[in-house]
Design a protein around this motif. Sequence first.
Motif, PDB file in Angstrom:
ATOM      1  N   THR A 117       0.817  -1.206   0.000  1.00 23.89           N
ATOM      2  CA  THR A 117       0.000   0.000   0.000  1.00 23.89           C
ATOM      3  C   THR A 117       0.854   1.261   0.000  1.00 23.89           C
ATOM      4  O   THR A 117       1.991   1.269   0.465  1.00 23.89           O
ATOM      5  CB  THR A 117      -0.934   0.045   1.224  1.00 23.89           C
ATOM      6  N   VAL A 118       0.261   2.342  -0.528  1.00 22.37           N
ATOM      7  CA  VAL A 118       0.889   3.669  -0.510  1.00 22.37           C
ATOM      8  C   VAL A 118      -0.184   4.696  -0.159  1.00 22.37           C
ATOM      9  O   VAL A 118      -1.380   4.453  -0.343  1.00 22.37           O
ATOM     10  CB  VAL A 118       1.497   4.041  -1.884  1.00 22.37           C
ATOM     11  N   PRO A 119       0.212   5.866   0.344  1.00 22.42           N
ATOM     12  CA  PRO A 119      -0.764   6.937   0.564  1.00 22.42           C
ATOM     13  C   PRO A 119      -1.477   7.287  -0.734  1.00 22.42           C
ATOM     14  O   PRO A 119      -0.874   7.249  -1.818  1.00 22.42           O
ATOM     15  CB  PRO A 119       0.095   8.100   1.058  1.00 22.42           C
ATOM     16  N   ALA A 120      -2.747   7.620  -0.643  1.00 25.70           N
ATOM     17  CA  ALA A 120      -3.527   7.914  -1.846  1.00 25.70           C
ATOM     18  C   ALA A 120      -2.948   9.066  -2.638  1.00 25.70           C
ATOM     19  O   ALA A 120      -3.086   9.129  -3.859  1.00 25.70           O
ATOM     20  CB  ALA A 120      -4.975   8.221  -1.451  1.00 25.70           C
ATOM     21  N   TYR A 121      -2.278   9.982  -1.955  1.00 21.63           N
ATOM     22  CA  TYR A 121      -1.772  11.167  -2.627  1.00 21.63           C
ATOM     23  C   TYR A 121      -0.317  11.014  -3.065  1.00 21.63           C
ATOM     24  O   TYR A 121       0.314  11.989  -3.447  1.00 21.63           O
ATOM     25  CB  TYR A 121      -1.933  12.388  -1.715  1.00 21.63           C
ATOM     26  N   LEU A 362     -12.221  -3.916  -7.091  1.00 21.67           N
ATOM     27  CA  LEU A 362     -11.647  -2.665  -6.604  1.00 21.67           C
ATOM     28  C   LEU A 362     -11.472  -1.708  -7.775  1.00 21.67           C
ATOM     29  O   LEU A 362     -10.804  -2.021  -8.746  1.00 21.67           O
ATOM     30  CB  LEU A 362     -10.292  -2.924  -5.944  1.00 21.67           C
ATOM     31  N   VAL A 363     -12.119  -0.554  -7.694  1.00 25.28           N
ATOM     32  CA  VAL A 363     -11.999   0.477  -8.720  1.00 25.28           C
ATOM     33  C   VAL A 363     -11.322   1.683  -8.085  1.00 25.28           C
ATOM     34  O   VAL A 363     -11.926   2.388  -7.283  1.00 25.28           O
ATOM     35  CB  VAL A 363     -13.383   0.874  -9.289  1.00 25.28           C
ATOM     36  N   ASP A 364     -10.036   1.903  -8.433  1.00 23.03           N
ATOM     37  CA  ASP A 364      -9.271   2.980  -7.805  1.00 23.03           C
ATOM     38  C   ASP A 364      -9.141   4.157  -8.768  1.00 23.03           C
ATOM     39  O   ASP A 364      -9.554   4.092  -9.925  1.00 23.03           O
ATOM     40  CB  ASP A 364      -7.887   2.461  -7.398  1.00 23.03           C
ATOM     41  N   VAL A 365      -8.563   5.253  -8.273  1.00 24.50           N
ATOM     42  CA  VAL A 365      -8.429   6.453  -9.085  1.00 24.50           C
ATOM     43  C   VAL A 365      -7.006   6.992  -9.004  1.00 24.50           C
ATOM     44  O   VAL A 365      -6.252   6.658  -8.095  1.00 24.50           O
ATOM     45  CB  VAL A 365      -9.412   7.563  -8.644  1.00 24.50           C
ATOM     46  N   THR A 366      -6.652   7.842  -9.981  1.00 18.17           N
ATOM     47  CA  THR A 366      -5.354   8.510  -9.942  1.00 18.17           C
ATOM     48  C   THR A 366      -5.471   9.789  -9.114  1.00 18.17           C
ATOM     49  O   THR A 366      -6.445  10.541  -9.268  1.00 18.17           O
ATOM     50  CB  THR A 366      -4.845   8.837 -11.361  1.00 18.17           C
ATOM     51  N   PRO A 367      -4.506  10.062  -8.215  1.00 19.48           N
ATOM     52  CA  PRO A 367      -4.673  11.177  -7.286  1.00 19.48           C
ATOM     53  C   PRO A 367      -4.400  12.551  -7.873  1.00 19.48           C
ATOM     54  O   PRO A 367      -4.869  13.548  -7.342  1.00 19.48           O
ATOM     55  CB  PRO A 367      -3.656  10.853  -6.192  1.00 19.48           C
ATOM     56  N   LEU A 368      -3.616  12.630  -8.958  1.00 21.44           N
ATOM     57  CA  LEU A 368      -3.246  13.916  -9.542  1.00 21.44           C
ATOM     58  C   LEU A 368      -3.396  13.853 -11.062  1.00 21.44           C
ATOM     59  O   LEU A 368      -3.285  12.792 -11.671  1.00 21.44           O
ATOM     60  CB  LEU A 368      -1.801  14.273  -9.195  1.00 21.44           C
ATOM     61  N   SER A 369      -3.656  15.018 -11.670  1.00 21.69           N
ATOM     62  CA  SER A 369      -3.785  15.078 -13.127  1.00 21.69           C
ATOM     63  C   SER A 369      -2.431  14.860 -13.785  1.00 21.69           C
ATOM     64  O   SER A 369      -1.378  15.168 -13.227  1.00 21.69           O
ATOM     65  CB  SER A 369      -4.345  16.433 -13.546  1.00 21.69           C
ATOM     66  N   LEU A 370      -2.476  14.336 -15.014  1.00 24.46           N
ATOM     67  CA  LEU A 370      -1.265  14.074 -15.798  1.00 24.46           C
ATOM     68  C   LEU A 370      -1.373  14.794 -17.133  1.00 24.46           C
ATOM     69  O   LEU A 370      -2.450  14.865 -17.733  1.00 24.46           O
ATOM     70  CB  LEU A 370      -1.098  12.578 -16.032  1.00 24.46           C
ATOM     71  N   GLY A 371      -0.249  15.329 -17.601  1.00 25.82           N
ATOM     72  CA  GLY A 371      -0.274  16.013 -18.877  1.00 25.82           C
ATOM     73  C   GLY A 371       1.119  16.422 -19.295  1.00 25.82           C
ATOM     74  O   GLY A 371       2.120  15.895 -18.795  1.00 25.82           O
ATOM     75  N   ILE A 372       1.201  17.380 -20.238  1.00 27.85           N
ATOM     76  CA  ILE A 372       2.492  17.810 -20.751  1.00 27.85           C
ATOM     77  C   ILE A 372       2.578  19.336 -20.752  1.00 27.85           C
ATOM     78  O   ILE A 372       1.568  20.042 -20.666  1.00 27.85           O
ATOM     79  CB  ILE A 372       2.765  17.273 -22.168  1.00 27.85           C
ATOM     80  N   GLU A 373       3.828  19.816 -20.866  1.00 28.31           N
ATOM     81  CA  GLU A 373       4.057  21.261 -20.996  1.00 28.31           C
ATOM     82  C   GLU A 373       3.845  21.660 -22.441  1.00 28.31           C
ATOM     83  O   GLU A 373       4.356  21.011 -23.363  1.00 28.31           O
ATOM     84  CB  GLU A 373       5.479  21.603 -20.555  1.00 28.31           C
ATOM     85  N   THR A 374       3.101  22.741 -22.651  1.00 22.79           N
ATOM     86  CA  THR A 374       2.864  23.232 -24.009  1.00 22.79           C
ATOM     87  C   THR A 374       3.496  24.609 -24.162  1.00 22.79           C
ATOM     88  O   THR A 374       4.208  25.097 -23.285  1.00 22.79           O
ATOM     89  CB  THR A 374       1.358  23.287 -24.311  1.00 22.79           C
ATOM     90  N   GLU A 375       3.221  25.210 -25.267  1.00 26.50           N
ATOM     91  CA  GLU A 375       3.814  26.512 -25.587  1.00 26.50           C
ATOM     92  C   GLU A 375       3.592  27.520 -24.459  1.00 26.50           C
ATOM     93  O   GLU A 375       2.533  27.539 -23.829  1.00 26.50           O
ATOM     94  CB  GLU A 375       3.223  27.040 -26.894  1.00 26.50           C
TER      95      GLU A 375
END
Length: 561
Positions: A117-121, A362-375
Amino acid sequence: MSKAIGIDLGTTYSVAAVIEDGRARVIKNAEGENLTPSVIAETAHGHILVGSVAKRQAAANPERTILSIKRHMGTDYRVSLNGQSYSPQEISAFILRKIKSDVENHLGECVEKAVITVPAYFNNAQRQATKEAGIMAGFDVMRIINEPTAASLAYGLDREEIQTILVLDLGGGTFDVSILELGDGIFHVKAVSGNTRLGGDDWDERLVDYIAEKFSNEYEFDIKSDKIGLQCLREACEKAKRELSYKPGTKISLPFMKTHSGEIKNMEAPIDRETFEAITSDLRDKLIGPTWQALSDAELSPGNIDRVILVGGSTRMPVVRHLVEKIFNKKPYIKINPDEVVGIGAAIQAGVMMREINNVVLVDVTPLSLGIETESGLFAKIIHRNSTIPTSAGQIFTNAKDNQTAMDIHVLQGEREMAVDNISLGLFQLTDIPALPRGKAHVEVTFEIDVNGIVKVSAQELYTEQQTGITIDASHLLSDEEVEYAVKEAQAHAEEDVKRREEVEINIQADSMIRAAESELASTPYMHQIEAVILDLKEALAEGESNLIKNRMDTLRSLLE
């Protein structure tokens, strides 16, 4: 088929559990305890101590004792043992190896698979580091799951009615809030929030600061400048914090402290619950924001929560329970030991994956948004926070300049609008893009998150179908080769570890004797003599000299008899 176990790898304590006869139960360690301190130490002879023995000698050996390593997971923090530099995941692997050995000795069979286990965040780097620690310890890590989710598995397994549960998890070093919907064997995580730098350790340190100032004023002794004295004070303050959870007041006592002038003093200071809560009120207030954030993300109000479950030993503090009652207008639900509930839930997830338990999803979620750097340094979110995992998503981007033939893909995790304010996960480059005017080349960036919350990113130029990508493994984490090397190194030292069994057993016996002696202090007329011998025995543990430990055990035994 070998057993699969669940492990709560905690900041201050760790727990292992297993499914037997369809039910999860906690497995005792070699010392006969359910909780294994997440503490590592190096003796004067270069031997590594793990668990209770390491914790017991910490006051006499503070410079070579490592505490709360979990707070550094996923960073480039390093510690030194035996003249070697170790990463947080390598130190965590020592703890996990002890757990693996203790479990195998208890069960009488080899254990290869584990759910950890890990902290949700925890972010991606922290999750990857945790998985690496498990691999280095010799485990096949089947799944990394969130601690509050594991707690819900432990509590909700036998429930059939649909209900909404909020799990408030305050451990030694992290704080999480998760909201789940349970019913018909489905565990659906709706939202998570938290603070990976807030835990019971912070309450301890606040009390340390308060008492250190009192000692300075009363005894004219700066205990913070004395490493051994400071560690003694930390241990005494942790004990006082626990006592204040069920007593209105207590006393912090440090006998036989040597001052800077060489004078020996017995230092004492009273502390009551009201004062303790006053000096830590700002820490309590830090629990409120993430709680309301989780409610907001789930689009719920406190009245929509059917049960509030408390997880982690720090939730025993009355101030935490009063806060829950104030926000939710109901008492928290405390049916399972908060120190053990996460480990039990991890074992249940392991049981599900091994098909020992059925009808649970078990249906879990991702704690933070993911994306990329743009212009212009903006952060473009591709997978949004609280998306159900596993998942994948893509977005098409264009070239920012005329005739641009390469594109740098900077992968980020977080919630801020500007890329610089978010967590950098990695950087890769897509080349051989056709030389076209600005806005005419099209590149699809795709994110995939597996069931462990670990990320893969790819980029493809749609005209040429040129493609590249990475599995996120930030530069401060170990490579696969380094992980493999750590595993082989552990295997190479296995025979040496067996030879040290006798030394470890002596350490365990000394640790047990110290605990027994400390429990008898209040009822013996030889209190000061016993305290002095206990301190001598702790120093012997720090030295790691077996004959010295035996002699001091004999001395202590004669006083107790």
